[in-house]
Design a protein around this motif. Sequence first.
Motif, PDB file in Angstrom:
ATOM      1  N   ALA A 137       0.818  -1.217   0.000  1.00 31.07           N
ATOM      2  CA  ALA A 137       0.000   0.000   0.000  1.00 31.07           C
ATOM      3  C   ALA A 137       0.847   1.261   0.000  1.00 31.07           C
ATOM      4  CB  ALA A 137      -0.919   0.003   1.226  1.00 31.07           C
ATOM      5  N   ASN A 138       2.092   1.164   0.439  1.00 30.24           N
ATOM      6  CA  ASN A 138       2.963   2.336   0.512  1.00 30.24           C
ATOM      7  C   ASN A 138       3.654   2.550  -0.831  1.00 30.24           C
ATOM      8  OD1 ASN A 138       5.747   3.646   1.046  1.00 30.24           O
ATOM      9  ND2 ASN A 138       4.593   4.109   2.895  1.00 30.24           N
ATOM     10  N   SER A 139       3.513   3.747  -1.393  1.00 32.48           N
ATOM     11  CA  SER A 139       4.056   4.024  -2.727  1.00 32.48           C
ATOM     12  C   SER A 139       5.573   3.953  -2.745  1.00 32.48           C
ATOM     13  CB  SER A 139       3.598   5.404  -3.203  1.00 32.48           C
ATOM     14  OG  SER A 139       3.959   6.406  -2.273  1.00 32.48           O
ATOM     15  N   SER A 140       6.223   4.293  -1.640  1.00 32.13           N
ATOM     16  CA  SER A 140       7.682   4.227  -1.591  1.00 32.13           C
ATOM     17  C   SER A 140       8.167   2.791  -1.695  1.00 32.13           C
ATOM     18  CB  SER A 140       8.194   4.861  -0.289  1.00 32.13           C
ATOM     19  OG  SER A 140       9.599   4.783  -0.219  1.00 32.13           O
ATOM     20  N   VAL A 141       7.476   1.871  -1.019  1.00 36.21           N
ATOM     21  CA  VAL A 141       7.832   0.449  -1.108  1.00 36.21           C
ATOM     22  C   VAL A 141       7.650  -0.049  -2.537  1.00 36.21           C
ATOM     23  CG1 VAL A 141       7.282  -1.878  -0.299  1.00 36.21           C
ATOM     24  CG2 VAL A 141       7.255   0.025   1.314  1.00 36.21           C
ATOM     25  N   VAL A 142       6.561   0.361  -3.175  1.00 31.62           N
ATOM     26  CA  VAL A 142       6.279  -0.078  -4.549  1.00 31.62           C
ATOM     27  C   VAL A 142       7.366   0.403  -5.505  1.00 31.62           C
ATOM     28  CG1 VAL A 142       4.675   0.121  -6.485  1.00 31.62           C
ATOM     29  CG2 VAL A 142       3.798  -0.177  -4.172  1.00 31.62           C
ATOM     30  N   LEU A 143       7.717   1.677  -5.432  1.00 32.55           N
ATOM     31  CA  LEU A 143       8.722   2.225  -6.348  1.00 32.55           C
ATOM     32  C   LEU A 143      10.104   1.642  -6.084  1.00 32.55           C
ATOM     33  CD1 LEU A 143       7.711   5.997  -6.632  1.00 32.55           C
ATOM     34  CD2 LEU A 143       7.661   4.273  -8.429  1.00 32.55           C
ATOM     35  N   THR A 144      10.434   1.420  -4.810  1.00 31.61           N
ATOM     36  CA  THR A 144      11.744   0.840  -4.507  1.00 31.61           C
ATOM     37  C   THR A 144      11.811  -0.599  -4.984  1.00 31.61           C
ATOM     38  OG1 THR A 144      11.803   2.244  -2.533  1.00 31.61           O
ATOM     39  CG2 THR A 144      13.479   0.544  -2.710  1.00 31.61           C
ATOM     40  N   ALA A 145      10.712  -1.348  -4.837  1.00 32.34           N
ATOM     41  CA  ALA A 145      10.664  -2.713  -5.358  1.00 32.34           C
ATOM     42  C   ALA A 145      10.805  -2.703  -6.877  1.00 32.34           C
ATOM     43  CB  ALA A 145       9.370  -3.392  -4.939  1.00 32.34           C
ATOM     44  N   ALA A 146      10.154  -1.741  -7.529  1.00 28.95           N
ATOM     45  CA  ALA A 146      10.270  -1.620  -8.991  1.00 28.95           C
ATOM     46  C   ALA A 146      11.718  -1.331  -9.383  1.00 28.95           C
ATOM     47  CB  ALA A 146       9.347  -0.517  -9.498  1.00 28.95           C
ATOM     48  N   LYS A 147      12.390  -0.508  -8.595  1.00 26.31           N
ATOM     49  CA  LYS A 147      13.801  -0.201  -8.871  1.00 26.31           C
ATOM     50  C   LYS A 147      14.651  -1.465  -8.797  1.00 26.31           C
ATOM     51  CE  LYS A 147      15.964   2.228  -5.746  1.00 26.31           C
ATOM     52  NZ  LYS A 147      16.488   3.418  -5.041  1.00 26.31           N
ATOM     53  N   VAL A 148      14.451  -2.259  -7.753  1.00 25.91           N
ATOM     54  CA  VAL A 148      15.226  -3.494  -7.594  1.00 25.91           C
ATOM     55  C   VAL A 148      14.979  -4.433  -8.773  1.00 25.91           C
ATOM     56  CG1 VAL A 148      15.582  -5.531  -6.152  1.00 25.91           C
ATOM     57  CG2 VAL A 148      15.256  -3.300  -5.084  1.00 25.91           C
ATOM     58  N   ILE A 149      13.724  -4.554  -9.179  1.00 23.63           N
ATOM     59  CA  ILE A 149      13.395  -5.451 -10.288  1.00 23.63           C
ATOM     60  C   ILE A 149      13.992  -4.949 -11.599  1.00 23.63           C
ATOM     61  CG2 ILE A 149      11.475  -6.304 -11.699  1.00 23.63           C
ATOM     62  CD1 ILE A 149       9.838  -6.480  -9.113  1.00 23.63           C
ATOM     63  N   MET A 150      13.885  -3.644 -11.856  1.00 26.05           N
ATOM     64  CA  MET A 150      14.492  -3.079 -13.064  1.00 26.05           C
ATOM     65  C   MET A 150      15.998  -3.300 -13.075  1.00 26.05           C
ATOM     66  SD  MET A 150      12.310  -1.732 -15.211  1.00 26.05           S
ATOM     67  CE  MET A 150      13.406  -0.681 -16.169  1.00 26.05           C
ATOM     68  N   TYR A 151      16.621  -3.190 -11.915  1.00 21.98           N
ATOM     69  CA  TYR A 151      18.055  -3.413 -11.796  1.00 21.98           C
ATOM     70  C   TYR A 151      18.399  -4.874 -12.077  1.00 21.98           C
ATOM     71  CZ  TYR A 151      22.342  -4.590  -9.220  1.00 21.98           C
ATOM     72  OH  TYR A 151      23.560  -5.089  -8.848  1.00 21.98           O
ATOM     73  N   LEU A 152      17.675  -5.793 -11.470  1.00 19.18           N
ATOM     74  CA  LEU A 152      17.978  -7.216 -11.622  1.00 19.18           C
ATOM     75  C   LEU A 152      17.704  -7.709 -13.036  1.00 19.18           C
ATOM     76  CD1 LEU A 152      16.608  -8.570  -8.228  1.00 19.18           C
ATOM     77  CD2 LEU A 152      19.006  -8.333  -8.904  1.00 19.18           C
ATOM     78  N   MET A 153      16.797  -7.051 -13.763  1.00 20.70           N
ATOM     79  CA  MET A 153      16.527  -7.471 -15.138  1.00 20.70           C
ATOM     80  C   MET A 153      17.750  -7.324 -16.038  1.00 20.70           C
ATOM     81  SD  MET A 153      12.624  -6.697 -16.323  1.00 20.70           S
ATOM     82  CE  MET A 153      12.345  -5.085 -15.615  1.00 20.70           C
ATOM     83  N   ASN A 154      18.689  -6.480 -15.645  1.00 20.66           N
ATOM     84  CA  ASN A 154      19.921  -6.351 -16.416  1.00 20.66           C
ATOM     85  C   ASN A 154      20.778  -7.604 -16.324  1.00 20.66           C
ATOM     86  OD1 ASN A 154      19.961  -3.433 -17.396  1.00 20.66           O
ATOM     87  ND2 ASN A 154      19.606  -3.121 -15.204  1.00 20.66           N
ATOM     88  N   TYR A 155      20.501  -8.440 -15.343  1.00 18.26           N
ATOM     89  CA  TYR A 155      21.283  -9.659 -15.139  1.00 18.26           C
ATOM     90  C   TYR A 155      20.477 -10.913 -15.479  1.00 18.26           C
ATOM     91  CZ  TYR A 155      24.437  -6.502 -12.693  1.00 18.26           C
ATOM     92  OH  TYR A 155      25.290  -5.469 -12.378  1.00 18.26           O
ATOM     93  N   MET A 156      19.346 -10.735 -16.161  1.00 23.33           N
ATOM     94  CA  MET A 156      18.562 -11.876 -16.616  1.00 23.33           C
ATOM     95  C   MET A 156      18.985 -12.241 -18.034  1.00 23.33           C
ATOM     96  SD  MET A 156      14.707 -11.115 -15.276  1.00 23.33           S
ATOM     97  CE  MET A 156      14.331 -10.927 -13.537  1.00 23.33           C
ATOM     98  N   THR A 157      18.919 -13.519 -18.345  1.00 22.97           N
ATOM     99  CA  THR A 157      19.399 -13.976 -19.648  1.00 22.97           C
ATOM    100  C   THR A 157      18.278 -14.397 -20.582  1.00 22.97           C
ATOM    101  OG1 THR A 157      19.703 -16.167 -18.664  1.00 22.97           O
ATOM    102  CG2 THR A 157      21.628 -14.713 -18.722  1.00 22.97           C
ATOM    103  N   LYS A 158      17.090 -14.702 -20.048  1.00 23.53           N
ATOM    104  CA  LYS A 158      15.991 -15.184 -20.876  1.00 23.53           C
ATOM    105  C   LYS A 158      14.978 -14.065 -21.122  1.00 23.53           C
ATOM    106  CE  LYS A 158      16.289 -19.955 -19.178  1.00 23.53           C
ATOM    107  NZ  LYS A 158      15.556 -21.056 -18.497  1.00 23.53           N
ATOM    108  N   GLU A 159      14.637 -13.863 -22.397  1.00 26.97           N
ATOM    109  CA  GLU A 159      13.649 -12.838 -22.743  1.00 26.97           C
ATOM    110  C   GLU A 159      12.295 -13.124 -22.103  1.00 26.97           C
ATOM    111  OE1 GLU A 159      13.514 -10.002 -24.297  1.00 26.97           O
ATOM    112  OE2 GLU A 159      15.674  -9.946 -24.623  1.00 26.97           O
ATOM    113  N   GLU A 160      11.969 -14.396 -21.977  1.00 22.87           N
ATOM    114  CA  GLU A 160      10.686 -14.768 -21.383  1.00 22.87           C
ATOM    115  C   GLU A 160      10.585 -14.276 -19.940  1.00 22.87           C
ATOM    116  OE1 GLU A 160       8.053 -18.789 -20.393  1.00 22.87           O
ATOM    117  OE2 GLU A 160       9.983 -18.937 -21.452  1.00 22.87           O
ATOM    118  N   ASP A 161      11.674 -14.437 -19.188  1.00 22.92           N
ATOM    119  CA  ASP A 161      11.676 -13.979 -17.789  1.00 22.92           C
ATOM    120  C   ASP A 161      11.564 -12.461 -17.712  1.00 22.92           C
ATOM    121  OD1 ASP A 161      11.902 -16.567 -16.822  1.00 22.92           O
ATOM    122  OD2 ASP A 161      14.104 -16.527 -16.877  1.00 22.92           O
TER     123      ASP A 161
END
Length: 608
Positions: free
Chosen positions: A208-232
């Motif tokens: 429910a907290n927008s700061s938690v949502v945006l920070t989680a989105a940041k972590v996910i966007m960051y980790l996507m740089n280290y993903m190898t499969k387009e499907e993931d």
Amino acid sequence: MSDAKYFQRGKIHELRTELNSEKKDKQHSKKKIVLKKIVANMTMGNDMSPLFQDNEARHSGYVNTYVYEGNDAADPNPLIRALAIRTMGYINVDKIVDALVDPLRHCLRDQDPYVRKTAAITVAKLYMHDKELVVANAVAALTEISERSDNISLKLNMTISNKLVAALNECSEWGQTYILEALMAFVPQEFGDAETLCERVAPRLQHANSSVVLTAAKVIMYLMNYMTKEEDINNMCKKLSPPLVTLLSSGPEVQYVALRNILLIIQKRPEVLRNDIKVFFCKYNDPIYVKLAKLEIMFRLANAVNVDQVLSELKEYATEIDVDFVRKSVRSIGRLAVKIESTADRCISALLELIQTKVNYVVQEAIVVIKDIFRKYPNQYESIIGTLCENLDNLDEPEAKAAMIWIIGQYADRIENSDELLDDFLFTFLEEPVEVQLSLLTATVKLFIKRPTAGQELVPKVLKWATEDVDNPDLRDRGYIYWRIWGKHDEFYINFTFVKAVVLSDKPHITTESDNMEPVLLDELLLHISSLASIYHKAPQTFIHHSKPRFLTPSPVLNNRHPGQRQNLDSNFGDLLSGSIGTFESNPYNVNAVNFNDHIVENLLLDL
């Protein structure tokens, strides 16, 4: 009267009796005195915890008395601040522990070393009351040290990252934000690490907290740089969309922060929100700053499928009252024509309708974007030039004047009175802004090349002004270049083939890609989602003194789809970013990576 009298060792049973007294005491004055005695005893190190097992001591009125102690954590006197934190650290009551979190966090960053020392000790005491709370604060402290230190950098491995994620469920919303922020220090080294961590972080997107949502989105966007499969990667992009849309139902301030972050995200991952363009349509009661942010996102999400909806919205916005909003809407229509060729005809029609309104600022914005459409689609829409020339008297802004002058010069052979139109503009040449002067200079030369008889009197006059009567070096240099390609200074012997090759050369292909953010800057800003940098769209080191730059750390699984992401950075980081250095420990700055295995937090996490 001095409070020194309360600093006397009291017996537990006597204090309990006074605390539970049934005597009438409407103002609670007597019980406040007892509470002061209890606080005094705790300050002297006496164990008062048995008192807090009594129901009466848990009454909210008395708890509030202790919570008030947290206000002293902001007292100007550092001794008072330290005593307030230490006293509250001794009270094992849930409400007191919760009230201690924010003052303790501030005291950990206090300017006074005694306050910081007391706060650090209080964190350890807090561990006895609430282990999970300590984890969040310890992580926050270590992250803060890493950000501010010149020779210490936080580093996490997969084991510790998993333990931190496990602690999220037990933390407050701000504790979750700090832990998620700390996860940015994790660099995946094995295939599947990024995917696993992303799946465990993804539930935070529903918070429910927008700061938690945006920070989680940041972590996910960051980790996507280290993903190898387009499907993931595509699956993660789908999971990002609904939470970001939900943020737009918040207040305007939160909306604006979300919109500025979304603008960064869709530049890197266009598939996010691709099918949600309607949520960015402007509402009548949106503040102007929200409307302008939505317009930019609408333009970027527009494609051949939804362009009709977008164009319909933009036409409606262009008739509203707010001048800035109308200007941006008109300009967006023109940019849409350049971006999507199939809609160019409809965009031109819409712009002509707006020009017919004769609203000054609407006409001028339309002329500016029509110039770009002419460049994008040569020899297709010149039939509307006559309509544009009917509005010359309404032009009073430099950009609009320069655009119209460019059109006249570029199509001088198709406009019968092009020499007269340019002569009218030249009447105020010396008083015009530089961008208008530059446009007039080039347009006059084009007129002479295309219609030598009509332009032969104007060119010498303009060249003389540009080289003798103005101070701007760009204008003077261009004037001298034009003189030289004519041959002699006082004669107009012209090699038309050479002059045309210079003046009428093919223009660079115009696209809307020039609106995109520079890739290296974009990658850095995506590592700062939910911060001021993501709102300003500027790297934090440009406005925060001693701020550390962030970048994607080399790894065997780093996604290298964007080879330019490591170029054009500060040369000091060249060796580190080239891929030849694998860890922080060996970088040129001798940065020491802080490993949780060597710190108390490791032991704390093992107890969870």
